[in-house]
Motif scaffolding. Sequence first.
Motif, PDB file in Angstrom:
ATOM      1  N   GLU A  11      10.592 -69.480  17.423  1.00 19.05           N
ATOM      2  CA  GLU A  11      12.108 -69.359  17.074  1.00 19.05           C
ATOM      3  C   GLU A  11      12.902 -69.092  18.149  1.00 19.05           C
ATOM      4  OE1 GLU A  11      10.998 -67.236  12.816  1.00 19.05           O
ATOM      5  OE2 GLU A  11      11.716 -65.671  14.333  1.00 19.05           O
ATOM      6  N   PHE A 120       2.461 -69.322  17.942  1.00 17.16           N
ATOM      7  CA  PHE A 120       3.806 -69.227  17.533  1.00 17.16           C
ATOM      8  C   PHE A 120       4.548 -67.867  17.664  1.00 17.16           C
ATOM      9  CE2 PHE A 120       7.077 -68.549  13.855  1.00 17.16           C
ATOM     10  CZ  PHE A 120       7.718 -69.454  13.826  1.00 17.16           C
ATOM     11  N   HIS A 122       7.769 -65.226  17.188  1.00 17.27           N
ATOM     12  CA  HIS A 122       8.956 -65.021  16.341  1.00 17.27           C
ATOM     13  C   HIS A 122       9.308 -63.709  16.656  1.00 17.27           C
ATOM     14  CE1 HIS A 122       6.332 -62.499  13.499  1.00 17.27           C
ATOM     15  NE2 HIS A 122       5.437 -63.447  14.111  1.00 17.27           N
ATOM     16  N   GLY A 167       6.738 -72.089  10.993  1.00 11.94           N
ATOM     17  CA  GLY A 167       6.553 -70.592  10.852  1.00 11.94           C
ATOM     18  C   GLY A 167       5.610 -69.997   9.846  1.00 11.94           C
ATOM     19  N   LEU A 174      -2.696 -68.107  16.472  1.00 12.19           N
ATOM     20  CA  LEU A 174      -1.914 -66.953  16.849  1.00 12.19           C
ATOM     21  C   LEU A 174      -0.596 -66.884  16.669  1.00 12.19           C
ATOM     22  CD1 LEU A 174      -3.520 -64.335  18.388  1.00 12.19           C
ATOM     23  CD2 LEU A 174      -2.793 -65.367  20.577  1.00 12.19           C
ATOM     24  N   CYS A 175      -0.050 -65.898  15.875  1.00 11.59           N
ATOM     25  CA  CYS A 175       1.532 -65.735  15.858  1.00 11.59           C
ATOM     26  C   CYS A 175       1.781 -64.305  16.182  1.00 11.59           C
ATOM     27  CB  CYS A 175       1.881 -65.781  14.369  1.00 11.59           C
ATOM     28  SG  CYS A 175       1.562 -67.572  13.711  1.00 11.59           S
ATOM     29  N   ILE A 176       2.879 -64.291  17.132  1.00 10.31           N
ATOM     30  CA  ILE A 176       3.175 -62.837  17.825  1.00 10.31           C
ATOM     31  C   ILE A 176       4.571 -62.637  17.629  1.00 10.31           C
ATOM     32  CG2 ILE A 176       2.982 -61.456  19.674  1.00 10.31           C
ATOM     33  CD1 ILE A 176       0.858 -63.418  20.611  1.00 10.31           C
ATOM     34  N   ASP A 177       5.073 -61.183  17.325  1.00  7.40           N
ATOM     35  CA  ASP A 177       6.096 -60.816  16.791  1.00  7.40           C
ATOM     36  C   ASP A 177       6.738 -60.105  18.365  1.00  7.40           C
ATOM     37  OD1 ASP A 177       8.579 -59.553  16.172  1.00  7.40           O
ATOM     38  OD2 ASP A 177       8.091 -59.191  14.183  1.00  7.40           O
ATOM     39  N   THR A 178       7.581 -60.779  18.917  1.00  7.29           N
ATOM     40  CA  THR A 178       8.041 -60.110  20.113  1.00  7.29           C
ATOM     41  C   THR A 178       9.045 -59.153  19.854  1.00  7.29           C
ATOM     42  OG1 THR A 178       9.455 -62.147  20.576  1.00  7.29           O
ATOM     43  CG2 THR A 178       7.543 -62.091  21.811  1.00  7.29           C
ATOM     44  N   GLY A 179       9.622 -59.185  18.906  1.00  4.31           N
ATOM     45  CA  GLY A 179      10.773 -58.124  18.512  1.00  4.31           C
ATOM     46  C   GLY A 179       9.950 -56.751  18.270  1.00  4.31           C
ATOM     47  N   THR A 180       8.981 -56.738  17.499  1.00  5.95           N
ATOM     48  CA  THR A 180       8.238 -55.359  17.366  1.00  5.95           C
ATOM     49  C   THR A 180       7.051 -55.055  18.760  1.00  5.95           C
ATOM     50  OG1 THR A 180       6.598 -56.596  16.041  1.00  5.95           O
ATOM     51  CG2 THR A 180       8.228 -55.595  14.943  1.00  5.95           C
ATOM     52  N   LEU A 181       6.527 -56.235  19.090  1.00  7.67           N
ATOM     53  CA  LEU A 181       5.487 -55.893  19.951  1.00  7.67           C
ATOM     54  C   LEU A 181       5.867 -56.034  21.480  1.00  7.67           C
ATOM     55  CD1 LEU A 181       2.211 -57.670  18.275  1.00  7.67           C
ATOM     56  CD2 LEU A 181       3.215 -55.119  18.116  1.00  7.67           C
ATOM     57  N   GLY A 182       7.025 -56.974  21.690  1.00  3.94           N
ATOM     58  CA  GLY A 182       7.534 -57.002  23.114  1.00  3.94           C
ATOM     59  C   GLY A 182       6.866 -58.284  23.830  1.00  3.94           C
ATOM     60  N   VAL A 185       3.485 -57.485  26.026  1.00  7.54           N
ATOM     61  CA  VAL A 185       2.194 -57.653  24.807  1.00  7.54           C
ATOM     62  C   VAL A 185       2.157 -58.963  24.541  1.00  7.54           C
ATOM     63  CG1 VAL A 185       1.137 -56.913  22.616  1.00  7.54           C
ATOM     64  CG2 VAL A 185       2.361 -55.276  24.149  1.00  7.54           C
ATOM     65  N   VAL A 189      -1.612 -60.771  25.301  1.00  2.43           N
ATOM     66  CA  VAL A 189      -2.455 -61.214  24.098  1.00  2.43           C
ATOM     67  C   VAL A 189      -2.843 -62.770  24.349  1.00  2.43           C
ATOM     68  CG1 VAL A 189      -2.598 -61.741  21.798  1.00  2.43           C
ATOM     69  CG2 VAL A 189      -1.736 -59.714  22.377  1.00  2.43           C
TER      70      VAL A 189
ATOM     71  N   ASP B 173       3.338 -58.694  12.517  1.00  2.00           N
ATOM     72  CA  ASP B 173       3.276 -58.362  14.015  1.00  2.00           C
ATOM     73  C   ASP B 173       2.395 -59.584  14.595  1.00  2.00           C
ATOM     74  OD1 ASP B 173       5.088 -56.204  13.739  1.00  2.00           O
ATOM     75  OD2 ASP B 173       3.450 -55.166  13.016  1.00  2.00           O
ATOM     76  N   LEU B 174       1.339 -59.732  13.802  1.00  2.00           N
ATOM     77  CA  LEU B 174       0.103 -60.678  14.567  1.00  2.00           C
ATOM     78  C   LEU B 174      -0.443 -61.417  13.589  1.00  2.00           C
ATOM     79  CD1 LEU B 174      -0.738 -60.386  17.396  1.00  2.00           C
ATOM     80  CD2 LEU B 174      -2.336 -58.673  16.682  1.00  2.00           C
ATOM     81  N   CYS B 175      -0.467 -62.359  13.686  1.00  2.00           N
ATOM     82  CA  CYS B 175      -1.413 -63.397  12.574  1.00  2.00           C
ATOM     83  C   CYS B 175      -2.669 -63.929  13.586  1.00  2.00           C
ATOM     84  CB  CYS B 175      -0.593 -64.441  12.058  1.00  2.00           C
ATOM     85  SG  CYS B 175       0.917 -64.084  11.048  1.00  2.00           S
ATOM     86  N   ARG B 198       3.616 -49.947  23.988  1.00  2.00           N
ATOM     87  CA  ARG B 198       5.042 -50.232  23.505  1.00  2.00           C
ATOM     88  C   ARG B 198       5.140 -49.996  22.038  1.00  2.00           C
ATOM     89  NH1 ARG B 198       9.971 -53.871  23.303  1.00  2.00           N
ATOM     90  NH2 ARG B 198       9.853 -53.900  20.981  1.00  2.00           N
TER      91      ARG B 198
END
Lengths: 198, 198
Positions: A11, A120, A122, A167, A174-182, A185, A189, B173-175, B198
């Motif tokens: 994103e 991905f 996001h 999305g 693998l999808c990772i949320d950089t907003g919550t995990l940074g 991380v 991963v 957060d993670l898929c 984090r």
Amino acid sequence: MQKRIITISREFGSGGHTVGARVAEALGYAFYDKEIIEHVAEETGLSRAFIEEQGEESPAKSAFAYSFLGRNAAGMSLEDYLFASQRKLILELADKSPCVIVGRCADYILKGRTDCLNVFVHADKEFRAARIVEQYGETDRSPEKRIREKDKKRAINYKYYTEQEWGSANNYDLCIDTGTLGIDVAVDVIVSVAKSDR
Amino acid sequence: MQKRIITISREFGSGGHTVGARVAEALGYAFYDKEIIEHVAEETGLSRAFIEEQGEESPAKSAFAYSFLGRNAAGMSLEDYLFASQRKLILELADKSPCVIVGRCADYILKGRTDCLNVFVHADKEFRAARIVEQYGETDRSPEKRIREKDKKRAINYKYYTEQEWGSANNYDLCIDTGTLGIDVAVDVIVSVAKSDR
């Protein structure tokens, strides 16, 4: 099997470019993001501005409208020509050496390869808004508006060329949320999954 | 911040239950999946069969149709009562001690908590079909049909109670794709992210 190709779909403002660059560095892989624009410009003669703008973003307001845009009886628009050129280049790059490729539907183009890890990246809108101002500066349009526009254009482009939903977790390993995990991380991963032997 | 609560949303047959149980064991956390059914049955007097069937799956064919199902002037159906009871229990469990919770819209119920890691586990249909036969045995319906039905019911239930799309990366957060990456890798990734500071 260790993953020798990593695709990063992202994103706008999620930090996908940074994540990809750091993963490439950690693994000693080649890194392709804007570099693809240069290659495609040389190959096709299309302008860098056109490739940058249309290479991932639909100029039409829906995938349906897009299907009529600039297509003649032969059925190929400039956007189709660009997509075909990008596709050819991505297949060549993937065969050449281990690499990280950002954007440009590379996940779809390389689908089914067991040596490829599709990611991905996001984040929530607040994280992305702060990040695009920090990375690209302010413009006359609000960061929220820029995010909405880019998201929409990328989603339509992706849908049009892949027939998949942008999305949706199912498109990616693998999808990772950089907003919550940074971002740290996210990099850790991806590197560890790429190295894992399955 | 270390994550003291982990929610696992999962496609039927993706191995989400196994992943959750192994993550809980590795972290020394409590584990709740079917256990929730027992608690809710005691609390509400609803039958275990009803809770198991309706606790995550819509009996209606769309979220719109679901909104009319069994609702009277007071607006609460048995399904709503069950959802409210599950929600209350999940909030209590999350406050009690570190835990892993499988399914039941726990990601949505605990949304916004910074000590919570929301994970979605998915896999391609072939992997899931093989796994449900191995785990639950054959039935008169084909594994593919069982997957389609469960997916649809869970998606409608999720959409109805959360107003979010089931399986959209943005909710989590993670898929992780257990079909391509395998269950061991999924467990390792979740444990390492849960432990990251984090």
